[in-house]
Design a protein around this motif. Structure first.
Motif, PDB file in Angstrom:
ATOM      1  N   PHE A 105       1.124  -1.237   0.397  1.00  0.00           N
ATOM      2  CA  PHE A 105       0.095  -0.286  -0.299  1.00  0.00           C
ATOM      3  C   PHE A 105       0.414   1.317   0.048  1.00  0.00           C
ATOM      4  O   PHE A 105       1.553   1.470   0.871  1.00  0.00           O
ATOM      5  CB  PHE A 105      -0.883   0.033   1.463  1.00  0.00           C
ATOM      6  CG  PHE A 105      -1.674  -1.193   1.347  1.00  0.00           C
ATOM      7  CD1 PHE A 105      -2.687  -1.182   0.868  1.00  0.00           C
ATOM      8  CD2 PHE A 105      -1.480  -2.323   1.722  1.00  0.00           C
ATOM      9  CE1 PHE A 105      -3.472  -3.146   0.262  1.00  0.00           C
ATOM     10  CE2 PHE A 105      -2.095  -3.709   2.209  1.00  0.00           C
ATOM     11  CZ  PHE A 105      -3.289  -3.494   1.589  1.00  0.00           C
ATOM     12  N   VAL A 106       0.359   1.771  -0.777  1.00  0.00           N
ATOM     13  CA  VAL A 106       0.895   3.630  -0.667  1.00  0.00           C
ATOM     14  C   VAL A 106      -0.052   4.392  -0.066  1.00  0.00           C
ATOM     15  O   VAL A 106      -1.280   4.952  -0.784  1.00  0.00           O
ATOM     16  CB  VAL A 106       1.541   4.389  -2.140  1.00  0.00           C
ATOM     17  CG1 VAL A 106       2.209   4.885  -1.954  1.00  0.00           C
ATOM     18  CG2 VAL A 106       2.830   2.890  -2.410  1.00  0.00           C
ATOM     19  N   ILE A 107       0.527   4.936  -0.073  1.00  0.00           N
ATOM     20  CA  ILE A 107      -0.729   6.325   0.982  1.00  0.00           C
ATOM     21  C   ILE A 107       0.231   7.810   0.036  1.00  0.00           C
ATOM     22  O   ILE A 107       1.097   8.282   0.712  1.00  0.00           O
ATOM     23  CB  ILE A 107      -0.504   7.065   2.691  1.00  0.00           C
ATOM     24  CG1 ILE A 107      -1.219   5.460   2.849  1.00  0.00           C
ATOM     25  CG2 ILE A 107      -1.391   7.706   2.625  1.00  0.00           C
ATOM     26  CD1 ILE A 107       0.195   4.693   3.983  1.00  0.00           C
ATOM     27  N   ASP A 108      -0.483   8.430  -0.814  1.00  0.00           N
ATOM     28  CA  ASP A 108      -0.441   9.686  -1.487  1.00  0.00           C
ATOM     29  C   ASP A 108      -1.017  10.494  -0.289  1.00  0.00           C
ATOM     30  O   ASP A 108      -2.440  10.954   0.204  1.00  0.00           O
ATOM     31  CB  ASP A 108      -0.906   9.445  -1.910  1.00  0.00           C
ATOM     32  CG  ASP A 108      -0.471  11.634  -3.390  1.00  0.00           C
ATOM     33  OD1 ASP A 108      -0.512  12.157  -2.059  1.00  0.00           O
ATOM     34  OD2 ASP A 108      -0.921  11.324  -3.976  1.00  0.00           O
ATOM     35  N   LEU A 109      -0.026  11.753   1.361  1.00  0.00           N
ATOM     36  CA  LEU A 109      -0.155  12.974   1.707  1.00  0.00           C
ATOM     37  C   LEU A 109      -0.504  13.248   1.068  1.00  0.00           C
ATOM     38  O   LEU A 109      -1.552  14.403   1.740  1.00  0.00           O
ATOM     39  CB  LEU A 109       0.425  12.853   2.801  1.00  0.00           C
ATOM     40  CG  LEU A 109       1.393  11.453   3.655  1.00  0.00           C
ATOM     41  CD1 LEU A 109       2.619  12.084   4.395  1.00  0.00           C
ATOM     42  CD2 LEU A 109       0.207  11.988   4.440  1.00  0.00           C
ATOM     43  N   SER A 110      -0.509  14.332  -0.322  1.00  0.00           N
ATOM     44  CA  SER A 110      -1.146  15.079  -0.324  1.00  0.00           C
ATOM     45  C   SER A 110      -2.567  14.981  -1.306  1.00  0.00           C
ATOM     46  O   SER A 110      -3.127  16.243  -1.379  1.00  0.00           O
ATOM     47  CB  SER A 110       0.602  15.435  -1.799  1.00  0.00           C
ATOM     48  OG  SER A 110       1.281  15.842  -1.706  1.00  0.00           O
ATOM     49  N   ALA A 111      -2.256  13.830  -1.712  1.00  0.00           N
ATOM     50  CA  ALA A 111      -4.082  13.779  -2.266  1.00  0.00           C
ATOM     51  C   ALA A 111      -5.420  13.575  -0.902  1.00  0.00           C
ATOM     52  O   ALA A 111      -5.795  13.416  -0.923  1.00  0.00           O
ATOM     53  CB  ALA A 111      -3.829  12.703  -3.414  1.00  0.00           C
ATOM     54  N   ARG A 112      -4.315  12.631   0.065  1.00  0.00           N
ATOM     55  CA  ARG A 112      -4.655  11.914   1.030  1.00  0.00           C
ATOM     56  C   ARG A 112      -5.523  10.702   0.244  1.00  0.00           C
ATOM     57  O   ARG A 112      -7.141  10.843   0.637  1.00  0.00           O
ATOM     58  CB  ARG A 112      -5.446  13.275   1.909  1.00  0.00           C
ATOM     59  CG  ARG A 112      -5.128  14.629   2.271  1.00  0.00           C
ATOM     60  CD  ARG A 112      -5.753  14.973   2.984  1.00  0.00           C
ATOM     61  NE  ARG A 112      -6.517  13.822   5.024  1.00  0.00           N
ATOM     62  CZ  ARG A 112      -5.926  14.537   5.498  1.00  0.00           C
ATOM     63  NH1 ARG A 112      -4.919  14.620   5.919  1.00  0.00           N
ATOM     64  NH2 ARG A 112      -6.305  13.246   6.349  1.00  0.00           N
ATOM     65  N   GLN A 113      -5.033   9.733  -0.456  1.00  0.00           N
ATOM     66  CA  GLN A 113      -5.263   8.961  -0.432  1.00  0.00           C
ATOM     67  C   GLN A 113      -4.636   7.525  -0.277  1.00  0.00           C
ATOM     68  O   GLN A 113      -3.239   7.925  -0.149  1.00  0.00           O
ATOM     69  CB  GLN A 113      -6.416   8.698  -1.785  1.00  0.00           C
ATOM     70  CG  GLN A 113      -5.158   9.383  -3.464  1.00  0.00           C
ATOM     71  CD  GLN A 113      -5.263   9.355  -4.534  1.00  0.00           C
ATOM     72  OE1 GLN A 113      -7.053   9.608  -4.263  1.00  0.00           O
ATOM     73  NE2 GLN A 113      -4.414   9.940  -5.112  1.00  0.00           N
ATOM     74  N   VAL A 114      -5.474   6.353  -0.397  1.00  0.00           N
ATOM     75  CA  VAL A 114      -4.598   5.478  -0.354  1.00  0.00           C
ATOM     76  C   VAL A 114      -5.174   3.844  -1.316  1.00  0.00           C
ATOM     77  O   VAL A 114      -5.916   3.891  -1.929  1.00  0.00           O
ATOM     78  CB  VAL A 114      -4.978   4.274   0.827  1.00  0.00           C
ATOM     79  CG1 VAL A 114      -4.572   3.624   0.887  1.00  0.00           C
ATOM     80  CG2 VAL A 114      -4.724   5.427   2.570  1.00  0.00           C
ATOM     81  N   ALA A 115      -3.177   3.152  -2.358  1.00  0.00           N
ATOM     82  CA  ALA A 115      -3.916   2.921  -3.367  1.00  0.00           C
ATOM     83  C   ALA A 115      -2.876   1.537  -3.058  1.00  0.00           C
ATOM     84  O   ALA A 115      -2.283   1.749  -2.307  1.00  0.00           O
ATOM     85  CB  ALA A 115      -3.821   3.745  -4.842  1.00  0.00           C
ATOM     86  N   ARG A 116      -3.362   0.382  -3.379  1.00  0.00           N
ATOM     87  CA  ARG A 116      -2.632  -0.441  -3.554  1.00  0.00           C
ATOM     88  C   ARG A 116      -1.783  -0.990  -4.941  1.00  0.00           C
ATOM     89  O   ARG A 116      -2.035  -0.570  -6.064  1.00  0.00           O
ATOM     90  CB  ARG A 116      -3.378  -1.648  -3.432  1.00  0.00           C
ATOM     91  CG  ARG A 116      -2.939  -3.482  -3.349  1.00  0.00           C
ATOM     92  CD  ARG A 116      -3.244  -4.600  -3.660  1.00  0.00           C
ATOM     93  NE  ARG A 116      -4.942  -4.378  -3.393  1.00  0.00           N
ATOM     94  CZ  ARG A 116      -5.184  -5.618  -1.752  1.00  0.00           C
ATOM     95  NH1 ARG A 116      -3.971  -6.139  -1.286  1.00  0.00           N
ATOM     96  NH2 ARG A 116      -6.195  -5.297  -1.061  1.00  0.00           N
ATOM     97  N   LEU A 117      -0.789  -1.388  -4.520  1.00  0.00           N
ATOM     98  CA  LEU A 117       0.284  -1.495  -5.753  1.00  0.00           C
ATOM     99  C   LEU A 117      -0.116  -3.277  -5.843  1.00  0.00           C
ATOM    100  O   LEU A 117      -0.603  -3.620  -5.811  1.00  0.00           O
ATOM    101  CB  LEU A 117       2.312  -1.900  -5.129  1.00  0.00           C
ATOM    102  CG  LEU A 117       2.308  -0.271  -4.638  1.00  0.00           C
ATOM    103  CD1 LEU A 117       4.020  -0.617  -4.016  1.00  0.00           C
ATOM    104  CD2 LEU A 117       2.540   1.219  -5.600  1.00  0.00           C
ATOM    105  N   GLY A 118       0.262  -3.109  -7.895  1.00  0.00           N
ATOM    106  CA  GLY A 118       0.386  -4.422  -8.204  1.00  0.00           C
ATOM    107  C   GLY A 118      -1.568  -4.408  -8.911  1.00  0.00           C
ATOM    108  O   GLY A 118      -1.715  -5.253  -9.527  1.00  0.00           O
ATOM    109  N   THR A 119      -2.418  -2.994  -8.971  1.00  0.00           N
ATOM    110  CA  THR A 119      -3.299  -3.090  -8.837  1.00  0.00           C
ATOM    111  C   THR A 119      -3.277  -2.348 -10.268  1.00  0.00           C
ATOM    112  O   THR A 119      -2.817  -0.683 -10.734  1.00  0.00           O
ATOM    113  CB  THR A 119      -4.594  -3.125  -7.820  1.00  0.00           C
ATOM    114  OG1 THR A 119      -4.475  -1.140  -8.016  1.00  0.00           O
ATOM    115  CG2 THR A 119      -4.011  -4.290  -7.388  1.00  0.00           C
ATOM    116  N   ARG A 120      -4.609  -1.767 -10.622  1.00  0.00           N
ATOM    117  CA  ARG A 120      -4.986  -1.074 -12.502  1.00  0.00           C
ATOM    118  C   ARG A 120      -5.787  -0.406 -12.480  1.00  0.00           C
ATOM    119  O   ARG A 120      -6.847  -1.004 -11.965  1.00  0.00           O
ATOM    120  CB  ARG A 120      -4.370  -1.725 -13.315  1.00  0.00           C
ATOM    121  CG  ARG A 120      -2.666  -2.756 -13.938  1.00  0.00           C
ATOM    122  CD  ARG A 120      -2.154  -0.841 -13.958  1.00  0.00           C
ATOM    123  NE  ARG A 120      -0.150  -1.013 -13.906  1.00  0.00           N
ATOM    124  CZ  ARG A 120       0.540  -1.423 -13.145  1.00  0.00           C
ATOM    125  NH1 ARG A 120      -0.277  -1.216 -12.227  1.00  0.00           N
ATOM    126  NH2 ARG A 120       1.502  -2.122 -13.554  1.00  0.00           N
TER     127      ARG A 120
END
Length: 278
Positions: free
Chosen positions: A263-278
């Motif tokens: 998981f990567v947390i984008d602190l600027s956009a305040r969102q979370v995404a999982r690596l390996g997905t599109r």
């Protein structure tokens, strides 16, 4: 994450244990009862003579040199308000530098990691000497204070002269991502815990402790800045590098690590995404 992470619970960053074997040395000792009567007498006389010689030697040594004084452990000297030369910044200097560097614009127009007014302070360090000098002896004490402005996604570095109290220069850079601060780690964990993708993290914490995970304070947090690579992550993380993004390495307090590397947390956009997905 529940299926992926749970199998790795407690295994992140685990090192291989190295066993060190010690060798015991057996020493043979002749018991006093095995010696003959004559030997006992001889030993007694020898020990008495050795004792007299040792006492005489100690007396002579005592006359020739003074007795060694017992060791004394001295307390560390109190930290002064100001350092000298290459001394690390004192607590007073660090606080002064931060106050001087936080201009009205940074305090009002900037934004911190939680979205509140004022740029996020990252650190305060002793500045390098000017003019290619090799040391700071006799020169002014300067400090470099770094901020990250989440409103503009810019790193702001301000150099402060601690003697005059003046801000000598300000450098603003885009796309520069220094190490994260504790406040940023905590905010990243807060966002992950609150996000649906954090369900596995909370489940693994519950398995390890029997308690619900509701706050970053329940974890020991470390991590790394994440930068996007072409085609290497979902579109939601494509701006990482321009944005402030983090991969977390959480650990249960007094317990195992939890694998959250997907998981990567984008602190600027305040969102979370999982690596390996599109």
């Amino acid at each position: 994450m529940r299926d992926i992470v749970h199998r790795h619970l407690g295994k992140v960053m685990a090192g291989a244990a190295i066993a060190v074997a010690g060798t015991a040395v057996m020493v043979g000792i002749t018991l006093p009862g095995t010696a003959g009567a004559g030997e006992q007498a001889g030993n007694t006389a020898g020990q008495a003579a050795a004792g007299q010689q040792g006492a005489a030697g100690q007396g002579a040594a005592g006359q020739g040199a003074g007795a060694v004084a017992p060791g004394v452990v001295e307390e560390a000297p109190e930290e002064g308000a100001k350092g000298v030369g290459d001394d690390p910044l004192t607590d007073d200097e660090t606080e002064l530098a931060a106050q001087l560097a936080a201009s009205a614009q940074l305090r009002t127009a900037g934004e911190d990691v939680a979205g509140d007014r004022g740029a996020q302070r990252l650190g305060v360090e002793l500045a390098e000497p000017d003019g290619g000098a090799t040391d700071r002896a006799g020169g002014p004490r300067r400090a470099e204070v770094t901020f990250y402005d989440y409103k503009t996604d810019a790193l702001v570095t301000r150099t402060v002269d601690l003697d005059t109290g003046k801000v000598e220069r300000t450098v603003t850079e885009k796309g520069v991502q220094p190490p994260l601060s504790r406040a940023e780690y905590a905010e990243a964990a807060k966002l992950l815990i609150a996000h649906p993708l954090g369900a596995g993290l909370k489940a693994d914490y519950k398995d390890a402790t029997g308690k619900a995970l509701t706050s970053p304070d329940q974890l020991l947090l470390n991590g790394a800045v994440y930068r996007a690579t072409p085609g290497g992550q979902p579109a939601a993380l494509g701006q990482c590098g321009e944005h402030r993004c983090v991969r977390l390495f959480p650990k249960v307090r007094n317990g195992p690590w939890i694998d959250a590397r997907s998981f990567v947390i984008d602190l600027s956009a305040r969102q979370v995404a999982r690596l390996g997905t599109r």
